[in-house]
Design a protein around this motif. Sequence first.
Motif, PDB file in Angstrom:
ATOM      1  N   LEU A   1       0.887  -1.067  -0.192  1.00  0.00           N
ATOM      2  CA  LEU A   1      -0.110   0.119   0.070  1.00  0.00           C
ATOM      3  C   LEU A   1       0.891   1.295   0.153  1.00  0.00           C
ATOM      4  O   LEU A   1       0.397   2.328  -0.344  1.00  0.00           O
ATOM      5  CB  LEU A   1      -0.782  -0.041   1.148  1.00  0.00           C
ATOM      6  N   GLY A   2       2.171   1.209   0.464  1.00  0.00           N
ATOM      7  CA  GLY A   2       2.911   2.328   0.463  1.00  0.00           C
ATOM      8  C   GLY A   2       4.256   2.163   0.899  1.00  0.00           C
ATOM      9  O   GLY A   2       4.537   1.372   1.917  1.00  0.00           O
ATOM     10  N   THR A   3       5.233   3.051   0.508  1.00  0.00           N
ATOM     11  CA  THR A   3       6.668   2.737   0.779  1.00  0.00           C
ATOM     12  C   THR A   3       7.159   4.322   0.895  1.00  0.00           C
ATOM     13  O   THR A   3       6.800   4.875   0.254  1.00  0.00           O
ATOM     14  CB  THR A   3       7.344   2.168  -0.015  1.00  0.00           C
ATOM     15  N   VAL A   4       8.303   4.434   1.934  1.00  0.00           N
ATOM     16  CA  VAL A   4       8.542   5.901   2.172  1.00  0.00           C
ATOM     17  C   VAL A   4       9.800   5.672   3.154  1.00  0.00           C
ATOM     18  O   VAL A   4       9.843   5.057   3.586  1.00  0.00           O
ATOM     19  CB  VAL A   4       7.534   6.910   2.961  1.00  0.00           C
ATOM     20  N   GLY A   5      10.497   6.815   2.882  1.00  0.00           N
ATOM     21  CA  GLY A   5      11.838   6.685   3.580  1.00  0.00           C
ATOM     22  C   GLY A   5      12.320   8.223   4.288  1.00  0.00           C
ATOM     23  O   GLY A   5      11.567   9.233   3.879  1.00  0.00           O
ATOM     24  N   ILE A   6      13.206   8.076   5.071  1.00  0.00           N
ATOM     25  CA  ILE A   6      13.962   9.526   5.543  1.00  0.00           C
ATOM     26  C   ILE A   6      15.584   9.295   5.491  1.00  0.00           C
ATOM     27  O   ILE A   6      15.963   7.996   5.073  1.00  0.00           O
ATOM     28  CB  ILE A   6      13.414   9.911   6.869  1.00  0.00           C
ATOM     29  N   LEU A   7      15.919  10.266   5.698  1.00  0.00           N
ATOM     30  CA  LEU A   7      17.699  10.021   5.393  1.00  0.00           C
ATOM     31  C   LEU A   7      18.219  10.313   7.051  1.00  0.00           C
ATOM     32  O   LEU A   7      17.567  10.594   7.882  1.00  0.00           O
ATOM     33  CB  LEU A   7      18.127  11.438   4.881  1.00  0.00           C
ATOM     34  N   GLY A   8      19.390   9.479   7.142  1.00  0.00           N
ATOM     35  CA  GLY A   8      20.153   9.575   8.276  1.00  0.00           C
ATOM     36  C   GLY A   8      21.600  10.207   8.166  1.00  0.00           C
ATOM     37  O   GLY A   8      21.761  10.751   7.014  1.00  0.00           O
ATOM     38  N   ASN A   9      22.378  10.396   9.283  1.00  0.00           N
ATOM     39  CA  ASN A   9      23.427  11.261   9.090  1.00  0.00           C
ATOM     40  C   ASN A   9      24.418  10.622   8.224  1.00  0.00           C
ATOM     41  O   ASN A   9      25.221  11.585   7.420  1.00  0.00           O
ATOM     42  CB  ASN A   9      24.068  11.213  10.617  1.00  0.00           C
TER      43      ASN A   9
ATOM     44  N   ALA B   1      23.210  13.821   0.372  1.00  0.00           N
ATOM     45  CA  ALA B   1      21.888  13.619   0.651  1.00  0.00           C
ATOM     46  C   ALA B   1      20.841  13.713  -0.696  1.00  0.00           C
ATOM     47  O   ALA B   1      20.100  12.881  -0.878  1.00  0.00           O
ATOM     48  CB  ALA B   1      21.299  14.452   1.797  1.00  0.00           C
ATOM     49  N   ASP B   2      21.278  14.840  -1.623  1.00  0.00           N
ATOM     50  CA  ASP B   2      20.299  14.930  -2.528  1.00  0.00           C
ATOM     51  C   ASP B   2      20.264  13.759  -3.685  1.00  0.00           C
ATOM     52  O   ASP B   2      19.433  13.385  -4.124  1.00  0.00           O
ATOM     53  CB  ASP B   2      20.560  16.290  -3.305  1.00  0.00           C
ATOM     54  N   THR B   3      21.439  13.419  -3.725  1.00  0.00           N
ATOM     55  CA  THR B   3      21.922  12.164  -4.625  1.00  0.00           C
ATOM     56  C   THR B   3      21.011  11.141  -4.180  1.00  0.00           C
ATOM     57  O   THR B   3      20.410  10.114  -4.816  1.00  0.00           O
ATOM     58  CB  THR B   3      23.426  12.031  -4.960  1.00  0.00           C
ATOM     59  N   ILE B   4      21.430  10.531  -2.938  1.00  0.00           N
ATOM     60  CA  ILE B   4      20.616   9.409  -2.369  1.00  0.00           C
ATOM     61  C   ILE B   4      19.238   9.420  -2.440  1.00  0.00           C
ATOM     62  O   ILE B   4      18.511   8.457  -2.714  1.00  0.00           O
ATOM     63  CB  ILE B   4      21.031   9.417  -0.860  1.00  0.00           C
ATOM     64  N   SER B   5      18.913  10.701  -2.086  1.00  0.00           N
ATOM     65  CA  SER B   5      17.261  10.733  -2.421  1.00  0.00           C
ATOM     66  C   SER B   5      16.939  10.450  -3.623  1.00  0.00           C
ATOM     67  O   SER B   5      15.890   9.876  -3.911  1.00  0.00           O
ATOM     68  CB  SER B   5      16.823  12.279  -1.848  1.00  0.00           C
ATOM     69  N   GLU B   6      17.536  11.035  -4.475  1.00  0.00           N
ATOM     70  CA  GLU B   6      17.307  10.957  -6.160  1.00  0.00           C
ATOM     71  C   GLU B   6      17.322   9.410  -6.386  1.00  0.00           C
ATOM     72  O   GLU B   6      16.423   8.969  -7.230  1.00  0.00           O
ATOM     73  CB  GLU B   6      18.051  11.622  -6.922  1.00  0.00           C
ATOM     74  N   ILE B   7      18.395   8.539  -6.024  1.00  0.00           N
ATOM     75  CA  ILE B   7      18.577   7.204  -6.398  1.00  0.00           C
ATOM     76  C   ILE B   7      17.256   6.277  -5.799  1.00  0.00           C
ATOM     77  O   ILE B   7      16.731   5.636  -6.567  1.00  0.00           O
ATOM     78  CB  ILE B   7      19.794   7.023  -5.787  1.00  0.00           C
ATOM     79  N   LEU B   8      16.958   6.625  -4.943  1.00  0.00           N
ATOM     80  CA  LEU B   8      16.002   6.041  -4.079  1.00  0.00           C
ATOM     81  C   LEU B   8      14.600   6.302  -4.512  1.00  0.00           C
ATOM     82  O   LEU B   8      13.814   5.190  -4.747  1.00  0.00           O
ATOM     83  CB  LEU B   8      15.775   6.144  -2.465  1.00  0.00           C
ATOM     84  N   GLU B   9      14.185   7.471  -4.834  1.00  0.00           N
ATOM     85  CA  GLU B   9      13.153   7.805  -5.734  1.00  0.00           C
ATOM     86  C   GLU B   9      13.111   7.205  -6.985  1.00  0.00           C
ATOM     87  O   GLU B   9      11.784   7.001  -7.286  1.00  0.00           O
ATOM     88  CB  GLU B   9      12.955   9.324  -5.449  1.00  0.00           C
ATOM     89  N   ASP B  10      14.297   7.012  -7.641  1.00  0.00           N
ATOM     90  CA  ASP B  10      14.030   6.390  -8.776  1.00  0.00           C
ATOM     91  C   ASP B  10      13.619   4.838  -8.837  1.00  0.00           C
ATOM     92  O   ASP B  10      13.260   4.368  -9.644  1.00  0.00           O
ATOM     93  CB  ASP B  10      15.560   6.491  -9.541  1.00  0.00           C
ATOM     94  N   PHE B  11      14.054   4.319  -7.556  1.00  0.00           N
ATOM     95  CA  PHE B  11      13.451   3.104  -7.251  1.00  0.00           C
ATOM     96  C   PHE B  11      11.989   2.995  -6.357  1.00  0.00           C
ATOM     97  O   PHE B  11      11.839   2.051  -5.830  1.00  0.00           O
ATOM     98  CB  PHE B  11      14.492   2.297  -6.677  1.00  0.00           C
ATOM     99  N   ASP B  12      11.277   4.047  -6.513  1.00  0.00           N
ATOM    100  CA  ASP B  12       9.856   4.425  -6.264  1.00  0.00           C
ATOM    101  C   ASP B  12       9.915   4.146  -4.401  1.00  0.00           C
ATOM    102  O   ASP B  12       9.046   3.508  -3.703  1.00  0.00           O
ATOM    103  CB  ASP B  12       9.024   3.048  -6.475  1.00  0.00           C
ATOM    104  N   ILE B  13      10.761   4.547  -4.010  1.00  0.00           N
ATOM    105  CA  ILE B  13      10.967   5.062  -2.620  1.00  0.00           C
ATOM    106  C   ILE B  13      11.235   6.449  -2.274  1.00  0.00           C
ATOM    107  O   ILE B  13      12.190   7.326  -2.420  1.00  0.00           O
ATOM    108  CB  ILE B  13      12.246   4.232  -1.952  1.00  0.00           C
ATOM    109  N   PRO B  14       9.956   7.286  -1.795  1.00  0.00           N
ATOM    110  CA  PRO B  14      10.087   8.727  -1.932  1.00  0.00           C
ATOM    111  C   PRO B  14      10.648   8.809  -0.456  1.00  0.00           C
ATOM    112  O   PRO B  14      10.433   8.271   0.470  1.00  0.00           O
ATOM    113  CB  PRO B  14       8.678   8.951  -1.932  1.00  0.00           C
ATOM    114  N   ILE B  15      11.412  10.010  -0.588  1.00  0.00           N
ATOM    115  CA  ILE B  15      12.013  10.360   0.702  1.00  0.00           C
ATOM    116  C   ILE B  15      11.694  11.647   1.183  1.00  0.00           C
ATOM    117  O   ILE B  15      11.594  12.717   0.467  1.00  0.00           O
ATOM    118  CB  ILE B  15      13.697  10.740   0.459  1.00  0.00           C
ATOM    119  N   LEU B  16      11.167  11.530   2.475  1.00  0.00           N
ATOM    120  CA  LEU B  16      10.666  12.851   3.250  1.00  0.00           C
ATOM    121  C   LEU B  16      11.411  13.561   3.673  1.00  0.00           C
ATOM    122  O   LEU B  16      12.447  13.048   4.585  1.00  0.00           O
ATOM    123  CB  LEU B  16       9.530  12.248   4.493  1.00  0.00           C
TER     124      LEU B  16
END
Length: 281
Positions: free
Chosen positions: A115-123, A136-151
């Motif tokens: 029903l849904g997937t989401v993540g946040i970043l760590g240090n 952090a921006d690049t990691i967010s983009e990589i994960l979002e490309d794999f359908d894991i939105p980063i809050l």
Amino acid sequence: MDRRKFLKTTGVVSGAGILTGFYTWQIEPHWLEIVKRKMPIKNLPENLVGRTLMQISDIHVGHLVSSSFLRNSLEKAAKLAPDFIVYTGDYIHYDKRKSFTELKEMAPFFPKGKLGTVGILGNHDFGESWAEPHVADTISEILEDFDIPILRNSVIDLEGLKVFGVDDFWGTNFRPENAMNKYSDQEPSLVLCHNPDVCDLDVWNGYQGWILSGHTHGGQVKPPFLDAPILPVENKRYGQGEIDLFDGRKLYINRALGHLYQVRFNVRPEITIFELEKEIS
């Protein structure tokens, strides 16, 4: 004690030490535990009662953690087919030469919720000294490309459950008020916050409910019946597991899938599955 008894005792003690060292180095760091918990949530809609929410934290893709262990663990997680999956940061152990490539290779194994997937970043997702926002921006983009939105200090609605995500406390983009100012006590809510020390800051806007964190790895070594001697937090109460904050908030600290040092004792790597239920007031 005569010489023969002395040598025998010494041999037994030495053997026990070798076995313990081997266990803490080669066995427990790769001995995954699936922890199951109930998660009562205020105002939870009927359609979400009984649904499952999986937390995966501190994967630490890189040379410190066996890639085969991570793949096998993530494949086991996927077979459990949770309804929701939340990732609570530290996807990599940063190495500017290859971290992004290694994450791209591992990301296809990251399971998704039905029903849904989401993540946040760590240090560790903020690069060297936690001070490189482009990492952090690049990691967010990589994960979002794999359908894991980063809050990133923001909120998302997952089938009626409001999930708030706070950027890392030690990183360069810690602005929790941007998320928490959108909190309403009339909506079923959940907060993802990598570093549990944030629980002690005045940033919560009256929030009551669950906070899912990681970061500590449970200390990785915990003598029986004692607290972990080393924890990367100011509040040493924040070690692992469920912690009542006595103000309507409950904190859960996941012990991490990966590790910083390949040593674990009495602190097995963890993936957590929560069963959602209505909070009884």
